[in-house]
Design a protein around this motif. Sequence first.
Motif, PDB file in Angstrom:
ATOM      1  N   ALA A  13     -85.134 -73.693  36.720  1.00  0.00           N
ATOM      2  CA  ALA A  13     -83.667 -73.733  36.155  1.00  0.00           C
ATOM      3  C   ALA A  13     -82.951 -74.397  37.448  1.00  0.00           C
ATOM      4  CB  ALA A  13     -83.207 -72.284  36.028  1.00  0.00           C
ATOM      5  N   ALA A  16     -83.300 -77.988  37.033  1.00  0.00           N
ATOM      6  CA  ALA A  16     -83.248 -78.762  35.643  1.00  0.00           C
ATOM      7  C   ALA A  16     -81.672 -79.247  35.759  1.00  0.00           C
ATOM      8  CB  ALA A  16     -83.162 -77.760  34.499  1.00  0.00           C
ATOM      9  N   LEU A  18     -78.421 -79.795  34.386  1.00  0.00           N
ATOM     10  CA  LEU A  18     -77.467 -79.090  33.881  1.00  0.00           C
ATOM     11  C   LEU A  18     -77.033 -79.217  32.477  1.00  0.00           C
ATOM     12  CD1 LEU A  18     -75.227 -78.119  36.984  1.00  0.00           C
ATOM     13  CD2 LEU A  18     -76.924 -76.635  35.917  1.00  0.00           C
ATOM     14  N   LYS A  20     -78.625 -80.754  29.889  1.00  0.00           N
ATOM     15  CA  LYS A  20     -79.913 -80.481  29.093  1.00  0.00           C
ATOM     16  C   LYS A  20     -79.748 -78.888  28.832  1.00  0.00           C
ATOM     17  CE  LYS A  20     -82.584 -84.462  29.877  1.00  0.00           C
ATOM     18  NZ  LYS A  20     -83.906 -84.739  30.386  1.00  0.00           N
ATOM     19  N   LEU A  21     -79.717 -78.119  30.067  1.00  0.00           N
ATOM     20  CA  LEU A  21     -79.481 -76.541  29.673  1.00  0.00           C
ATOM     21  C   LEU A  21     -78.334 -76.195  29.086  1.00  0.00           C
ATOM     22  CD1 LEU A  21     -80.503 -75.145  33.127  1.00  0.00           C
ATOM     23  CD2 LEU A  21     -81.539 -74.925  31.187  1.00  0.00           C
ATOM     24  N   ARG A  24     -79.048 -77.124  25.264  1.00  0.00           N
ATOM     25  CA  ARG A  24     -79.896 -76.133  24.668  1.00  0.00           C
ATOM     26  C   ARG A  24     -79.122 -74.903  24.373  1.00  0.00           C
ATOM     27  NH1 ARG A  24     -85.767 -77.057  24.652  1.00  0.00           N
ATOM     28  NH2 ARG A  24     -85.357 -75.181  23.524  1.00  0.00           N
ATOM     29  N   ALA A  25     -78.381 -74.441  25.163  1.00  0.00           N
ATOM     30  CA  ALA A  25     -77.381 -73.247  24.884  1.00  0.00           C
ATOM     31  C   ALA A  25     -76.690 -73.338  23.725  1.00  0.00           C
ATOM     32  CB  ALA A  25     -76.843 -72.907  26.230  1.00  0.00           C
ATOM     33  N   PHE A  37     -80.954 -69.594  27.410  1.00  0.00           N
ATOM     34  CA  PHE A  37     -80.566 -70.754  28.143  1.00  0.00           C
ATOM     35  C   PHE A  37     -79.309 -70.691  28.697  1.00  0.00           C
ATOM     36  CE2 PHE A  37     -83.706 -72.589  24.807  1.00  0.00           C
ATOM     37  CZ  PHE A  37     -84.488 -73.212  25.835  1.00  0.00           C
ATOM     38  N   LYS A  38     -78.258 -69.955  28.084  1.00  0.00           N
ATOM     39  CA  LYS A  38     -76.870 -69.817  28.734  1.00  0.00           C
ATOM     40  C   LYS A  38     -77.079 -69.210  29.969  1.00  0.00           C
ATOM     41  CE  LYS A  38     -72.296 -69.406  28.710  1.00  0.00           C
ATOM     42  NZ  LYS A  38     -72.022 -69.032  29.698  1.00  0.00           N
ATOM     43  N   LEU A  40     -79.543 -69.027  32.160  1.00  0.00           N
ATOM     44  CA  LEU A  40     -80.224 -70.111  33.009  1.00  0.00           C
ATOM     45  C   LEU A  40     -79.203 -71.230  33.401  1.00  0.00           C
ATOM     46  CD1 LEU A  40     -83.943 -70.576  31.319  1.00  0.00           C
ATOM     47  CD2 LEU A  40     -83.199 -69.259  33.569  1.00  0.00           C
ATOM     48  N   TYR A  41     -78.443 -71.605  32.620  1.00  0.00           N
ATOM     49  CA  TYR A  41     -77.279 -72.671  32.943  1.00  0.00           C
ATOM     50  C   TYR A  41     -76.385 -71.916  33.917  1.00  0.00           C
ATOM     51  CZ  TYR A  41     -73.104 -75.524  32.685  1.00  0.00           C
ATOM     52  OH  TYR A  41     -72.102 -76.017  32.879  1.00  0.00           O
ATOM     53  N   ALA A  44     -78.002 -71.666  37.270  1.00  0.00           N
ATOM     54  CA  ALA A  44     -78.288 -72.784  37.880  1.00  0.00           C
ATOM     55  C   ALA A  44     -76.774 -73.570  38.488  1.00  0.00           C
ATOM     56  CB  ALA A  44     -78.904 -73.952  36.924  1.00  0.00           C
TER      57      ALA A  44
END
Length: 60
Positions: A13, A16, A18, A20-21, A24-25, A37-38, A40-41, A44
Amino acid sequence: MIDQTLDEILKLAREADLEKLMNRALYEKDPSKQAVFKSLYDYALDERQRKVIQRKHFVR
């Protein structure tokens, strides 16, 4: 085992993209996956902001 797996996920994460994260969220249909995903965003982003704030010349 669980701690090692979690550490690997958090490392991925941090590295990754940001955007893209966030995408995905935003576009994940499954609410559970969307929440992951939220989170992990947010994690990060927090780690990157923490590094910027710790810089010697950072002004608040």
